[in-house]
Design a protein around this motif. Sequence first.
Motif, short mmCIF file in Angstrom:
data_model
loop_
_atom_site.label_atom_id
_atom_site.label_comp_id
_atom_site.label_asym_id
_atom_site.label_seq_id
_atom_site.Cartn_x
_atom_site.Cartn_y
_atom_site.Cartn_z
N HIS A 102 -3.18 -11.09 -8.22
CA HIS A 102 -2.45 -9.87 -7.89
C HIS A 102 -2.87 -8.67 -8.72
N ASN A 103 -3.69 -8.89 -9.77
CA ASN A 103 -3.93 -7.84 -10.75
C ASN A 103 -4.40 -6.52 -10.15
N SER A 104 -5.30 -6.57 -9.17
CA SER A 104 -5.84 -5.33 -8.61
C SER A 104 -4.81 -4.57 -7.78
N TYR A 105 -3.61 -5.14 -7.61
CA TYR A 105 -2.54 -4.47 -6.90
C TYR A 105 -1.42 -4.04 -7.85
N MET A 106 -1.68 -4.12 -9.16
CA MET A 106 -0.64 -3.77 -10.12
C MET A 106 -0.26 -2.29 -10.03
N ASP A 107 -1.22 -1.43 -9.66
CA ASP A 107 -0.87 -0.01 -9.49
C ASP A 107 0.09 0.17 -8.33
N CYS A 108 -0.05 -0.66 -7.29
CA CYS A 108 0.91 -0.61 -6.17
C CYS A 108 2.29 -1.07 -6.64
N ALA A 109 2.32 -2.15 -7.42
CA ALA A 109 3.59 -2.65 -7.96
C ALA A 109 4.25 -1.58 -8.82
N ASN A 110 3.46 -0.89 -9.64
CA ASN A 110 4.00 0.16 -10.49
C ASN A 110 4.62 1.28 -9.65
N TYR A 111 3.96 1.65 -8.56
CA TYR A 111 4.48 2.73 -7.71
C TYR A 111 5.83 2.34 -7.12
N PHE A 112 5.92 1.15 -6.57
CA PHE A 112 7.19 0.72 -5.97
C PHE A 112 8.27 0.58 -7.04
N LYS A 186 14.19 -8.26 5.16
CA LYS A 186 14.63 -7.03 5.82
C LYS A 186 13.48 -6.20 6.39
N ALA A 187 12.35 -6.15 5.67
CA ALA A 187 11.24 -5.29 6.10
C ALA A 187 9.93 -5.82 5.53
N ALA A 188 8.84 -5.56 6.24
CA ALA A 188 7.52 -6.00 5.80
C ALA A 188 6.49 -4.93 6.14
N ILE A 189 5.58 -4.69 5.19
CA ILE A 189 4.45 -3.79 5.43
C ILE A 189 3.18 -4.61 5.35
N ALA A 190 2.39 -4.59 6.42
CA ALA A 190 1.13 -5.34 6.49
C ALA A 190 -0.02 -4.36 6.65
N SER A 343 -4.59 6.43 -9.27
CA SER A 343 -5.33 7.09 -8.20
C SER A 343 -4.86 6.70 -6.80
N LEU A 344 -3.65 6.16 -6.70
CA LEU A 344 -3.14 5.80 -5.37
C LEU A 344 -2.99 7.02 -4.49
N ASP A 345 -3.19 6.83 -3.19
CA ASP A 345 -3.00 7.90 -2.22
C ASP A 345 -1.50 8.21 -2.13
N PRO A 346 -1.07 9.36 -2.62
CA PRO A 346 0.38 9.64 -2.68
C PRO A 346 1.04 9.73 -1.31
N PHE A 352 5.21 4.50 2.65
CA PHE A 352 5.67 3.13 2.41
C PHE A 352 7.10 3.12 1.86
N VAL A 353 7.35 3.92 0.84
CA VAL A 353 8.67 3.94 0.22
C VAL A 353 9.72 4.47 1.19
N ASP A 354 9.37 5.51 1.95
CA ASP A 354 10.31 6.03 2.94
C ASP A 354 10.68 4.96 3.96
N PHE A 355 9.72 4.15 4.33
CA PHE A 355 9.98 3.06 5.28
C PHE A 355 10.95 2.05 4.68
N TYR A 356 10.70 1.62 3.46
CA TYR A 356 11.60 0.66 2.82
C TYR A 356 13.00 1.26 2.64
#
Length: 360
Positions: A102-112, A186-190, A343-346, A352-356
């Motif tokens: 999962h390490n390369s997705y840690m920036d995604c985890a941080n954002y959420f 409740k919700a899933a993003i793929a 450097s995530l695409d804001p 994504f967050v609005d959807f959740y």
Amino acid sequence: MRNTKTKSKKKKILFIVLSIVAVLMIVGDWALSVMIYNENFNQRFNSYEPFMFYVDDFDGLQCTRYEFTSNEGQKLMGYMYSSGENQRGIIVMAHGFGGGGHNSYMDCANYFARHGYYVFCYDVTGNDESEGEGIGGLPQGVIDLDYAIAFVEESGNFPNLPIALFGHSWGGYSVCSVLTYHPEVKAAIACSGFNASSDLFEAGGKEQIGNGIYLMLPFVKLHEKIKYGSYASNTAMDGFSKSDAAVMIVHSFDDDVVPVEYGYEMYYEKYKDDSRFHFIPLEKEGHNYFNDDTYRNAFNAEFDKWLQTLDYDYNAVENKERFSGDKADYIYQNLDREQWCNSLDPELFEDFVDFYDVFF
């Protein structure tokens, strides 16, 4: 009469010989198909250390490590990320294939985490800190996600909050397929996902050998069915039909790893008028589109210049170990970690967050 009997005997012998040859050909094709499958998918993958993320790279991010078991008793490493208080739900994240855990997705985890959610990540069997000599096969991703969700819900270590899912590529397939076993989600993003476990083998095989891949597919599907049972035949579409979860599907039409016909297009055809489905089509973003690549492209350009300064053939086998060390040293000395880690695409992640947020 004797001549007739002789002809009949020869026919029987010919039939037996042809049957044996046919069986041997089938067994040979089966063995070859499984061998190629294992060479591509039953491997162990570890993150490349010079590019790895660390908790300290992200302001305020907290992480607690957990260990849980999967289907054959193998121990998996899980990580609960948080930042702040009053989180609304728990996002369970499934990583992609081939780059380690999962390490390369840690920036995604941080954002959420910074936007109101606990995030539970884990390394799939055969990746990074989890046990396993290899992944085994792609259905293992669904199995481990099934066990990860159960661990979050049943271990007593986490708040009793609604569950959402997030996955990319292999993880995108996993978060959709697993809905069959967890309709409470409740919700899933793929993102960049595919429908069936054999799709990645088919898509990659068509690039290599064209339509010849269809001679191997029945054996690959049988191999997965024998090894993984119903997990292997369960698809993303099955998951959608067994769940009432809201689903966001994101895919770029130039994706050459998972072409859109293996996921997005079939999902859109069936669910484009269903209000619980949200589709984000991208045009020229490839398979990995989470980041603004401005800094990464600049770093890669400088790296290419550095390669030209080497006084040895870095592609030569005898220089493999030397180049590996020199490359790591270059990255450690020149990588701007602040830019690399933030450097995530804001706009995409705001979506994504609005959807959740609608469902929590």
